[in-house]
Design an enzyme around this catalytic site. Structure first.
Site, mmCIF file in Angstrom:
data_model
loop_
_atom_site.group_PDB
_atom_site.id
_atom_site.type_symbol
_atom_site.label_atom_id
_atom_site.label_comp_id
_atom_site.label_asym_id
_atom_site.label_seq_id
_atom_site.Cartn_x
_atom_site.Cartn_y
_atom_site.Cartn_z
ATOM 1 N N ASP A 207 0.839 -1.191 0.000
ATOM 2 C CA ASP A 207 0.000 0.000 0.000
ATOM 3 C C ASP A 207 0.882 1.252 0.000
ATOM 4 O OD1 ASP A 207 -2.675 1.246 0.344
ATOM 5 O OD2 ASP A 207 -1.856 1.876 2.277
ATOM 6 N N GLU A 257 14.957 -14.889 0.267
ATOM 7 C CA GLU A 257 15.313 -15.994 1.157
ATOM 8 C C GLU A 257 14.373 -17.190 0.964
ATOM 9 O OE1 GLU A 257 15.108 -14.570 5.143
ATOM 10 O OE2 GLU A 257 16.605 -12.988 4.847
#
Length: 546
Positions: A207, A257
């Site tokens: 957002d 990751e």
């Protein structure tokens, strides 16, 4: 030949069709008038049948709902009105079983004034470490706020509290801005990302991804017609500051990751209302966010020249940094495009009772725009109800208006509730299968929506819903669609958008006033309206196999 359905999984986000769910208004499983997580779960077969690749769920966190959930009080939970974390875990697992990925909203610029850290800051007093997590400042002489910055929902961006200090809220008064210069804020959001990635979500929609960093010098913004400008000009102290890129680069490292897990890469899509596209492209460089909504097409006139310029400018700049374009026609913040396209003038937020609307014209253009969007290179987003051809609800009674824009504007702007009216699923009268029983939803539905329900449209071959189903089925099985390039065709009038994609695919959108003959082709794959004597009518898109 490799089909779209068998492209490498790690490329999924570059061509994905993502369906936006506004959970409060999607489906209500417990009959309380508010949509919920179990309502989404119950409608997963519908979404799988529609043919989408992923769902983006607007904020489902605990919240006072003073801004539709974008005022978050706990980033690691589910709003009790919507369900539980166990419900969310079940949704993620069931969606994955159907081959649907899940993206959720991240709201990093601000939280709710009900967030425990902000409540602690209010209690701690001036100069406290707790206040350093937000933007608390003393005002200027004469009782003035620290700057003249405007708030997005109206009024000023600073609110004074009892001890005389002011706190910054770029949006509603209930949404204090985080101080992203503070390491504790940075580390907290690192942990929030990992919390949800570990639960199996596939990515985040960020957002206002351009707003977290602020100019610490707190300069005023220029005046426009005597009022502080709301324009995101280059150098604006609250938007598109260089520091946002450091934040995004850190998040990309965290997402990477998880790249080798069975779910494949975890991804980000940025909400950043920035023009021109050169500025937006900075957010999707290889070490930053994966994609960004392109709002220039959403704001563009229904005009061939303007559309072509926007498409070229967007794709050229995003391809230059190795990113795909991400197209969108409507969302929870904008007037539904069926209504927008039914007007002679564009109006991004308002117009109820003021701007004449031809909803049948809007329907034709919305169908044509859908096929155009889904034929463009890159990914696409569908806002819930787009596939049903829902119009904006512009006559909601004032007493039900819930958007903070209504209050902050002094009841002069009705806000965004008209695109958030709950979805009609079945039946002939409200609540149209939105919830169990006859209880009415949190926003009233128009009584004349019976022909727009998913149930009613399912059996009509040329319905809006079946157009979307056909388009997504063809898109998934056609190598030319999704990620890739386009070549403009120069053998059509200037008022016709026509491009070719390899191999053997051509898209034409007739924005002229008269039907046009189709070029030489092998077969017509799909049209947004029936052909007229073999010609493509005005406000119609055709997909051709060459």
């Amino acid at each position: 030949m490799t089909s779209a359905a068998t492209r490498p999984a790690d490329d999924w986000w570059r061509s994905a069709v993502v369906y936006q769910v506004y959970p409060r208004s999607f489906a209500d499983a417990n009959g309380d008038g508010t949509g919920d997580v179990n309502g989404i779960r119950a409608r997963l077969p519908y979404l799988a049948d529609l043919g989408i690749d992923a769902i983006w769920i607007s904020p489902w966190y605990p919240s006072p709902l003073l801004d539709g959930g974008y005022d978050v009080s706990d980033y690691r939970g589910i709003n009790p009105d919507f369900g539980t974390l166990a419900d969310a875990d079940a949704l993620i697992a069931e969606a994955h079983t159907l081959g649907i990925r899940i993206l959720i909203d991240l709201v990093p610029n601000h939280c709710s004034w009900e967030h425990p850290w902000f409540k602690a800051a209010l209690a701690a007093g001036k100069g406290s470490p707790e206040r350093d997590l937000f933007w608390f400042r003393d005002g200027k002489p004469g009782g003035l706020p620290p700057t003249n910055w405007p708030a997005a929902f109206g009024g000023g961006a600073w609110q004074q509290i009892e001890d005389g200090q002011w706190y910054l809220h770029l949006f509603d008064i209930s949404q204090p801005d985080w101080n992203w210069d503070h390491p504790k804020v940075i580390e907290e959001f690192d942990a929030i990302l990992r919390f949800w990635f570990d639960r199996g979500i596939d990515g985040f929609r960020i957002d206002v991804a351009d707003s977290m960093a602020k100019d610490p010098a707190l300069p005023d913004v220029p005046l426009h017609n005597g009022q502080p400008t709301r324009e995101k000009y280059v150098g604006n102290p609250t938007y598109d500051q260089p520091g946002v890129h450091t934040i995004h680069q850190r998040w990309r490292t965290i997402a990477d990751e998880y790249a080798d897990t069975p779910l494949g890469p975890r991804v980000f899509v940025a909400e950043a209302w920035l023009s021109p596209a050169e500025r937006l492209a900075q957010y999707v460089r290889p070490n930053e966010l994966h994609s960004a909504f392109n709002f220039d097409v959403l704001q563009c006139a229904w005009d061939a020249k303007e559309l072509r310029e926007v498409i070229d400018h967007t794709t050229d700049n995003l391809w230059a940094v190795g990113a795909p374009a991400t197209w969108v026609l409507s969302n929870h913040d904008t007037i539904r495009h069926r209504t927008r396209y039914g007007r002679d003038q564009r109006d991004a937020l308002e117009g109820a009772g003021v701007v004449p609307t031809d909803l049948e014209l809007g329907r034709r253009r919305a169908r044509a725009a859908a096929l155009l969007e889904l034929a463009l290179p890159g990914g696409a987003y569908i806002y819930q109800g787009d596939e049903l051809g829902l119009p904006e609800v512009e006559d909601l009674p004032e007493e039900v208006l819930d958007d903070p824009v209504w209050e902050r504007s002094g009841h002069t702007a009705r806000g965004r509730d008209g695109c958030r009216v709950p979805i009609p699923w079945s039946g002939t009268e409200p609540p149209f299968g939105f919830g169990t029983g006859a209880g009415q939803p949190w926003l009233p539905q128009p009584a004349n929506w019976s022909s727009l329900t998913a149930e009613a449209q399912a059996s009509v071959p040329d319905s809006h819903l079946n157009l979307y189903k056909a388009a997504l089925r063809i898109r998934r099985s056609t190598e030319a669609l999704g990620e890739g390039r386009l070549i403009w065709d120069e053998d059509t009038p200037a008022s016709v958008l026509s491009f070719t994609r390899s191999p053997n695919f051509r898209c034409l959108t007739n924005l002229s006033d008269t039907p046009i003959p189709l070029p030489t082709h092998n077969q017509v794959l799909l049209t947004s309206q029936p052909l007229t004597d073999g010609q493509l009518p005005t406000d119609t898109t055709a997909w051709l196999e060459l």
